[in-house]
Motif scaffolding. Structure first.
Motif, PDB file in Angstrom:
ATOM      1  N   UNK A 152      -3.439  -1.904 -10.952  1.00  0.00           N
ATOM      2  CA  UNK A 152      -2.060  -1.429 -11.089  1.00  0.00           C
ATOM      3  C   UNK A 152      -1.563  -0.803  -9.797  1.00  0.00           C
ATOM      4  N   UNK A 153      -2.455  -0.119  -9.104  1.00  0.00           N
ATOM      5  CA  UNK A 153      -2.050   0.558  -7.879  1.00  0.00           C
ATOM      6  C   UNK A 153      -2.210  -0.338  -6.655  1.00  0.00           C
ATOM      7  N   UNK A 154      -3.110  -1.271  -6.750  1.00  0.00           N
ATOM      8  CA  UNK A 154      -3.585  -1.997  -5.584  1.00  0.00           C
ATOM      9  C   UNK A 154      -2.835  -3.298  -5.323  1.00  0.00           C
ATOM     10  N   UNK A 155      -2.467  -3.959  -6.408  1.00  0.00           N
ATOM     11  CA  UNK A 155      -2.004  -5.341  -6.256  1.00  0.00           C
ATOM     12  C   UNK A 155      -0.490  -5.460  -6.112  1.00  0.00           C
ATOM     13  N   UNK A 156      -0.112  -6.475  -5.428  1.00  0.00           N
ATOM     14  CA  UNK A 156       1.279  -6.865  -5.393  1.00  0.00           C
ATOM     15  C   UNK A 156       1.727  -7.221  -6.806  1.00  0.00           C
ATOM     16  N   UNK A 209       0.856   0.944 -18.686  1.00  0.00           N
ATOM     17  CA  UNK A 209      -0.564   0.573 -18.675  1.00  0.00           C
ATOM     18  C   UNK A 209      -1.388   1.614 -17.902  1.00  0.00           C
ATOM     19  N   UNK A 210      -0.886   2.019 -16.747  1.00  0.00           N
ATOM     20  CA  UNK A 210      -1.597   3.035 -15.956  1.00  0.00           C
ATOM     21  C   UNK A 210      -1.681   4.340 -16.743  1.00  0.00           C
ATOM     22  N   UNK A 211      -0.588   4.674 -17.407  1.00  0.00           N
ATOM     23  CA  UNK A 211      -0.552   5.908 -18.216  1.00  0.00           C
ATOM     24  C   UNK A 211      -1.561   5.815 -19.368  1.00  0.00           C
TER      25      UNK A 211
ATOM     26  N   UNK B  14      -9.697   6.392  -2.168  1.00  0.00           N
ATOM     27  CA  UNK B  14      -9.269   5.904  -0.848  1.00  0.00           C
ATOM     28  C   UNK B  14      -7.838   5.392  -0.907  1.00  0.00           C
ATOM     29  N   UNK B  15      -7.556   4.704  -2.019  1.00  0.00           N
ATOM     30  CA  UNK B  15      -6.219   4.139  -2.194  1.00  0.00           C
ATOM     31  C   UNK B  15      -5.174   5.249  -2.263  1.00  0.00           C
ATOM     32  N   UNK B  16      -5.545   6.341  -2.936  1.00  0.00           N
ATOM     33  CA  UNK B  16      -4.606   7.466  -3.039  1.00  0.00           C
ATOM     34  C   UNK B  16      -4.276   7.994  -1.636  1.00  0.00           C
ATOM     35  N   UNK B  17      -5.319   8.143  -0.821  1.00  0.00           N
ATOM     36  CA  UNK B  17      -5.123   8.618   0.549  1.00  0.00           C
ATOM     37  C   UNK B  17      -4.212   7.683   1.328  1.00  0.00           C
ATOM     38  N   UNK B  18      -4.477   6.386   1.200  1.00  0.00           N
ATOM     39  CA  UNK B  18      -3.675   5.374   1.910  1.00  0.00           C
ATOM     40  C   UNK B  18      -2.238   5.399   1.391  1.00  0.00           C
ATOM     41  N   UNK B  19      -2.112   5.578   0.082  1.00  0.00           N
ATOM     42  CA  UNK B  19      -0.782   5.581  -0.521  1.00  0.00           C
ATOM     43  C   UNK B  19       0.067   6.703   0.068  1.00  0.00           C
ATOM     44  N   UNK B  20      -0.553   7.883   0.188  1.00  0.00           N
ATOM     45  CA  UNK B  20       0.191   9.030   0.707  1.00  0.00           C
ATOM     46  C   UNK B  20       0.670   8.737   2.137  1.00  0.00           C
ATOM     47  N   UNK B  21      -0.164   8.037   2.901  1.00  0.00           N
ATOM     48  CA  UNK B  21       0.256   7.634   4.254  1.00  0.00           C
ATOM     49  C   UNK B  21       1.445   6.662   4.195  1.00  0.00           C
ATOM     50  N   UNK B  98       3.657  10.076  -9.507  1.00  0.00           N
ATOM     51  CA  UNK B  98       3.292  10.900 -10.660  1.00  0.00           C
ATOM     52  C   UNK B  98       1.949  10.439 -11.239  1.00  0.00           C
ATOM     53  N   UNK B  99       1.806   9.112 -11.383  1.00  0.00           N
ATOM     54  CA  UNK B  99       0.559   8.561 -11.943  1.00  0.00           C
ATOM     55  C   UNK B  99      -0.628   8.887 -11.036  1.00  0.00           C
ATOM     56  N   UNK B 100      -0.411   8.805  -9.723  1.00  0.00           N
ATOM     57  CA  UNK B 100      -1.510   9.108  -8.788  1.00  0.00           C
ATOM     58  C   UNK B 100      -1.919  10.575  -8.872  1.00  0.00           C
ATOM     59  N   UNK B 101      -0.927  11.437  -9.042  1.00  0.00           N
ATOM     60  CA  UNK B 101      -1.258  12.860  -9.202  1.00  0.00           C
ATOM     61  C   UNK B 101      -2.109  13.070 -10.451  1.00  0.00           C
TER      62      UNK B 101
END
Lengths: 266, 109
Positions: A152-156, A209-211, B14-21, B98-101
Motif C-alpha cells: 500500500x505504501x510502496x507501490x505505484x 486497507x492500510x487502516x 526504511x520506507x517511512x524514512x524515505x517517505x518523509x524525505x 496519518x497512516x504512517x504515523x
C-alpha cells in the motif's frame, strides 16, 4: 453488476493475494488485468497495483456504479472504526470475570470468545506439535498482512477508467502521493468526472486497507493479553484477523449503519 | 520466519524514512491526449503542472489558449480537472502521512 464480461472494478497486484474483504467487496482481484504494456511516459511500469474501472458507456449509469462503490468503501471504513471500542468492551467484560462460556453476544464476539476458550483448553493439554503448526500458519498470516501494508505504501497505484470500450483516463500515483494523469482530449465534464471518482474510489480503498491492517495489528496485541499461555499467544493474530473480518461482514451492523444514514438523510 | 518478519518491519521503517524525505514536495501533473486516430497514452502531452513544497511554496503551470486580441485565456476545462487532481492528491498525502504515523506508533508498541 457489470454489463460486459469483466468485473466493473478490477484490481491487480502481481505479488500478493487479496481476499474480497481486503478489497471491501468492491474490487475484484484479477490476475488477468495486467500488467499493461506501456505507461503515461511511455515506459513499462514495474512494481505497481492496477485499479481499473470498466464502466458502462452510459455516463449516468457509470456514475451510479462509482457512487455505490465509494459508499461501500465509506461504510467499510465506518464499520472498521467500530472494532477497537467493541474489542475494548469485550476485554472489559472478560476482565470483570465474565466467563468465556457466555454466548449472548454478537456473532463476531461470540466466535472470538469461543476461539479463546478453545485455545486455552488446548494449552492445558500442552501439545508443542499443535503450537508449531499454528505458529507456521500465524507466520503466513502475519507476513501476508505486512506484505499488503508494504504494498500500500510502496507501490505505484495505476488507476484507469474505461468508458465502454474506450480508455478515457489514466493516473499513476506514486507511493508518496505524486499524481500524473493523462486524459483523452475529447471528454465532457460528466465523463471527466468519472475518472476523478474512480481515482477517489481506488485511493479510498487503499487507505481503508492500510487502516484495516493497522487495526488488526492493534487488535492482535489486545487479544494476546487475553491469552494466558505463551503457547497460545501466537494465536492472537489469526484470532484478530478473523474477528475484524467477521465484524466487517456483520450484516446486522451494515443494515444498522445504512438505516441510520437513511434516517439522517431525511 | 522471524527473520522474514524482521526484514519486512525494517523495510516498512526504511520506507517511512524515505517517505518523509520525499514528502517535502507534492507534484501533480496533468496531460492530455489527442484522440484522433488510435490514441496512445504513451504520447500524451503535458497540460498543467503543480508543485507544492512543504515550506508552503507552490508553483503551477497553467494551460492557456492564445487569443487574437487581448490576454491569453485559461483553458478552464483541463485546468478544472487538474485542480480536482490537486485536491485529491493533497487529501491522499494527508491520509498517507496519518497512516504512517499510525505504523510508527505500532512499531513502538
Amino acid at each position: 453488476m457489470n454489463p460486459g464480461s469483466s468485473p466493473v472494478f478490477q484490481f491487480f497486484d502481481a505479488d500478493s493475494t487479496y481476499s474480497p474483504s481486503d478489497l471491501m467487496g468492491v474490487w475484484e482481484s484479477d490476475e488477468q488485468v495486467g500488467p499493461v504494456s506501456f505507461d503515461i511516459s511511455g515506459s513499462q511500469p514495474v512494481n505497481m497495483q492496477i485499479w481499473r474501472a470498466n464502466l458502462p458507456p452510459d455516463v449516468n449509469q457509470a456514475h451510479s456504479y462509482l457512487k455505490a462503490g465509494i459508499k461501500q468503501v465509506e461504510l467499510s471504513r465506518q464499520i472498521l472504526e467500530s472494532v477497537p471500542s467493541r474489542l475494548d468492551q469485550l476485554r472489559e467484560e472478560l476482565g470483570s470475570g465474565t466467563s468465556f462460556g457466555i454466548s449472548d453476544r454478537f456473532q463476531p464476539e461470540a466466535e472470538l470468545v469461543e476461539f479463546l476458550a478453545n485455545s486455552e483448553a488446548r494449552a492445558i493439554g500442552v501439545s508443542f506439535s499443535i503450537a508449531d503448526q499454528f505458529d507456521f500458519k500465524v507466520g503466513e498470516t502475519f507476513t501476508g498482512l505486512l506484505h499488503r501494508l508494504r504494498n500500500s505504501f510502496n507501490k505505484y497505484a495505476w488507476v484507469e477508467t474505461r468508458l465502454g470500450e474506450r480508455l478515457i483516463a489514466r493516473t499513476a500515483v506514486d507511493w508518496s502521493g505524486d499524481f500524473h494523469t493523462a486524459w483523452t482530449g475529447d471528454l465532457d465534464q460528466a465523463e471527466a468526472g468519472l475518472h476523478s471518482r474512480t481515482l477517489r474510489l481506488a485511493l479510498k480503498t487503499r487507505d481503508v486497507l492500510a487502516r484495516m491492517i493497522l487495526i488488526i495489528a492493534r487488535a492482535t496485541v489486545k487479544i494476546s493479553l487475553l491469552l494466558s499461555s505463551p503457547i497460545t499467544a501466537p494465536l492472537a493474530l489469526p484470532a484478530a484477523y478473523k474477528y475484524v473480518h467477521a465484524i466487517m461482514a456483520d450484516q446486522e451492523l451494515i443494515a444498522f449503519i445504512r438505516n441510520k444514514e437513511h434516517l439522517n438523510a431525511k | 520466519m522471524p527473520n522474514e518478519i524482521e526484514q519486512t518491519i525494517k523495510n516498512v521503517a526504511e520506507k517511512i524514512g524515505k517517505y518523509i524525505e520525499d514528502a517535502a514536495t507534492l507534484t501533480v501533473q496533468t496531460d492530455y491526449l489527442n484522440t484522433e486516430g488510435n490514441p496512445d497514452f504513451g504520447q500524451s502531452r503535458s497540460a498543467a503542472l503543480t508543485v507544492i513544497k512543504l515550506d508552503g511554496d507552490c508553483k503551477t503551470v497553467v494551460p492557456v489558449r492564445q487569443r487574437d486580441t487581448g490576454p491569453a485565456e485559461i483553458e478552464s476545462g483541463i485546468f478544472g480537472l487538474h485542480q480536482q487532481n490537486v485536491s485529491t492528491a493533497i487529501e491522499y498525502r494527508a491520509r498517507i502521512l496519518h497512516a504512517l504515523l499510525e505504523v510508527i506508533k505500532q512499531i513502538r508498541i
